[in-house]
Design an enzyme around this catalytic site. Structure first.
Site, PDB file in Angstrom:
ATOM      1  N   LYS B  78       0.846  -1.196   0.000  1.00  0.00           N
ATOM      2  CA  LYS B  78       0.000   0.000   0.000  1.00  0.00           C
ATOM      3  C   LYS B  78       0.881   1.246   0.000  1.00  0.00           C
ATOM      4  CE  LYS B  78      -3.821   2.034   2.680  1.00  0.00           C
ATOM      5  NZ  LYS B  78      -4.623   1.901   3.919  1.00  0.00           N
ATOM      6  N   SER B 153      -9.538   1.746   3.219  1.00  0.00           N
ATOM      7  CA  SER B 153      -8.709   2.494   2.319  1.00  0.00           C
ATOM      8  C   SER B 153      -7.679   1.648   1.558  1.00  0.00           C
ATOM      9  CB  SER B 153      -7.956   3.584   3.093  1.00  0.00           C
ATOM     10  OG  SER B 153      -7.096   3.000   4.042  1.00  0.00           O
ATOM     11  N   SER B 177      -9.594  -0.629   7.473  1.00  0.00           N
ATOM     12  CA  SER B 177      -9.066  -0.422   6.118  1.00  0.00           C
ATOM     13  C   SER B 177      -8.322  -1.594   5.503  1.00  0.00           C
ATOM     14  CB  SER B 177      -8.149   0.802   6.094  1.00  0.00           C
ATOM     15  OG  SER B 177      -8.913   1.983   6.049  1.00  0.00           O
TER      16      SER B 177
END
Lengths: 104, 489
Positions: B78, B153, B177
């Site tokens: 990420k 996210s 997330s």
């Protein structure tokens, strides 16, 4: 929403928060945040239903203690690497607009 | 090589037996990325050259008889996790050109274990969001239905694994997330106990809640990645000193007979719960019962306050953490400014997107003079009540079980205009962060043809039990073997 008061922020309050947060907002953003933050804060008002006078606050859920380490010298980030991401740098320094004014 | 079903355990076996090479496997994923990225947009940066070079080196090391836990295994990260020399944007214009001078501790540990990196995955800006639509560089699409969100996210990481653009990825979980996008994309997502994994080099959102975790195809792969990234780090004073158990070996002894699973009836009766999600979760509970587990009804009376508590504490911490972006040392700098104060305000006004500004404003307000006790301190006290609810529950049960997300993947644009609707996507996950506990989402069926996630929540530091109970369910079902392409075909 029984017992929940509607928290309506004023435009002046929004401008004050933006000033504290050092955020330049457009006029549209001020109005959008005024209504959205009012709605979110109203939603948060339901916490006032709970009696928490005797409840200690939680800052970290898991026990976190101050950690000591030996004061040993380690290599640190070289100046060039530290400045590589600076928007403006020169001669090993960061360039910013004048911070201190001259007073006569 | 069936790349769509390939797990980390499979890849290790292929490499260990010499059936395949790191270069062959890496090329397969790079080809896959090239083929599907125009439809998915899971990545913000693909590091093809670096990945090829790392794969070549891994094959050389293997040829010399060397081995390491992940030698030659490709992963995705990420884009809030710092990578030395590789742009790390946090999905923000503010950091569009930022290149970290150091690796996050998790990246360093993965490198030491021999892993290589395919690229950096899309995220809601500074990990603030539940759909990946808050990325400044465009939304990621759900591989199961590209008109829908992947969750967020860590939506880029979840979509990359679901679309077989990477066999596994790291994400971060502050209010759900990792788990919520895992649920919406039909993969496994693990949020470890707060402090289990070092946050050094994770660009901060809310420091008392943030935790890095793996997104994988199987529970065994999550155990494998956790075993590499877990453990104390002198560079993160909040990382725990506790020893790291052998999570992979523990799966061999996994059994749910005699285990007590806590079911929160209020969660299953939540009005906003999609009927297909309720049905899938109830079927999963019945499966656990048939495997020998005991279901115990429990209550978490304060969990209904989780959402307001989270949306006061997380923005308060964010408003403080994001004060560092001032256009001076790194990040976006506005060009036309009159003085230093104007430079700060304009750089931030231009560099941050709407959700980040919204949370900075909310957090600044909650911390400001006159409102601190009413909002921030009150939220911290209710956080104590939420934590105590879980402590009491774990006196009766081994894990808490329920839905990960109240709904399957929603449509792009469906919730972007209403922040509270978007925040409700994390209603079952964010109390877990507030309490600092480990949680995992595993595939447990479909609703309207879209994946549903089952959430298991464990005792602090007891990822082993959590992984074992999740593993037993996975072994008894085949949801984790489903792939988007067979559905779309």
């Amino acid at each position: 929403m029984n017992g929940v008061c509607f928290m309506a922020l004023t435009r002046e309050e929004v401008e004050h928060i933006a000033q504290l947060a050092r955020l330049a907002l457009t006029e549209d953003e001020k109005e959008m945040f005024r209504s959205q933050l009012s709605a979110i804060l109203s939603y948060a008002e339901r916490l006032q239903e709970l009696d928490t006078d005797a409840i200690p606050p939680t800052a970290h859920a898991v026990d976190v203690q101050g950690v000591m380490r030996d004061d040993v010298v380690h290599p640190s980030l070289p100046r060039d690497a530290a400045l590589a991401n600076a928007p403006q740098a020169q001669d090993g320094f960061v360039i910013v607009p004048t911070v201190l004014e001259e007073h006569a | 090589m069936d790349i769509e079903r390939l797990t980390l355990v499979d890849i290790k076996r292929l490499l260990d037996t010499g059936e395949s090479s790191a270069q062959e496997i890496t090329e397969a994923y790079l080809a896959r990325i090239e083929a599907v990225e125009p439809h998915i947009h899971a990545f913000l940066t693909v590091t093809a050259d670096e990945a090829r070079e790392q794969a070549r080196q891994a094959d050389e090391r293997r040829a010399k008889g060397e081995n390491a836990p992940l030698l030659g295994v490709p992963l995705a990260l990420k884009d809030v996790i710092s990578t030395a020399g590789v742009r790390t944007t946090c999905g923000s214009r503010m950091l569009e050109t930022y290149v970290p001078p150091f690796d996050a501790t998790v990246v360093q540990r993965l490198r030491e274990a021999g892993a290589l990196f395919l690229g950096k995955t899309n995220t809601d800006e500074f990990a603030m969001g539940s759909s990946t639509e808050n990325s400044a560089f465009g939304a990621t699409r759900n591989p199961w239905d590209t008109t829908r969100v992947p969750g967020g996210s860590s939506g880029g990481s979840a979509a990359a694994v679901a679309a077989a653009e990477a066999p596994a990825a790291l994400g971060t979980d502050t209010g759900g997330s990792v788990r919520q996008p895992a649920a919406l994309c039909g993969v496994v997502g693990l949020k470890p106990t707060y402090g289990r994994v070092s946050r050094y080099g994770l660009i901060a959102y809310a420091s008392s809640l943030d935790q890095i975790g793996p997104l994988t195809r199987t529970v065994a792969d999550a155990a494998l990645l956790l075993s590499v990234i877990a453990g104390h780090d002198p560079l993160d004073s909040t990382s725990g000193q506790r020893p790291v158990p052998d999570y992979v070996a523990a799966l061999a002894q996994a059994d749910v007979k005699g285990k007590r699973l806590g079911v929160v009836r209020d969660w299953l009766d939540t009005p906003g719960l999609h009927p297909g999600v309720r049905e899938a979760v109830q079927t999963a509970l019945a499966t656990y019962e048939s495997l020998g587990a005991t279901l115990v009804d429990i209550t978490l009376p304060h969990s209904e306050y989780g959402l307001p508590v989270y949306y006061l504490i997380a923005p308060a911490e964010a408003s403080s953490n994001l004060a560092r972006y001032d256009g001076v040392l790194y990040g976006h700098r506005a060009s036309q400014t009159s003085d230093i104060w104007d430079l700060f305000a304009k750089s931030r006004g231009e560099g941050f997107g709407p959700e980040v500004k919204r949370r900075i404003m909310l957090g600044t307000y909650a911390l400001s003079a006159g409102y601190y006790d009413q909002y921030y301190k009150k939220a911290q006290k209710v956080r104590t009540l939420i934590r105590r609810d879980f402590e009491q529950a774990f006196e009766q049960v081994d894990v808490v079980v329920g839905p990960t997300s109240p709904v399957p993947a929603f449509e792009l644009g469906e919730r972007t205009d209403d922040p509270i609707q978007m925040y409700l996507a994390d209603i079952f996950t964010l109390t877990v962060n507030l309490a600092g506990l480990p949680g995992i989402s595993i595939p447990c069926g479909f609703a309207d043809g879209l994946p549903v996630g089952l959430q298991l929540i464990g005792r602090a530091w007891d990822e082993t039990t959590l992984l074992q109970i999740a593993h037993v369910y996975e072994q008894a079902t085949d949801w984790h073997t489903r792939t988007p392409s067979e559905t779309n075909a």
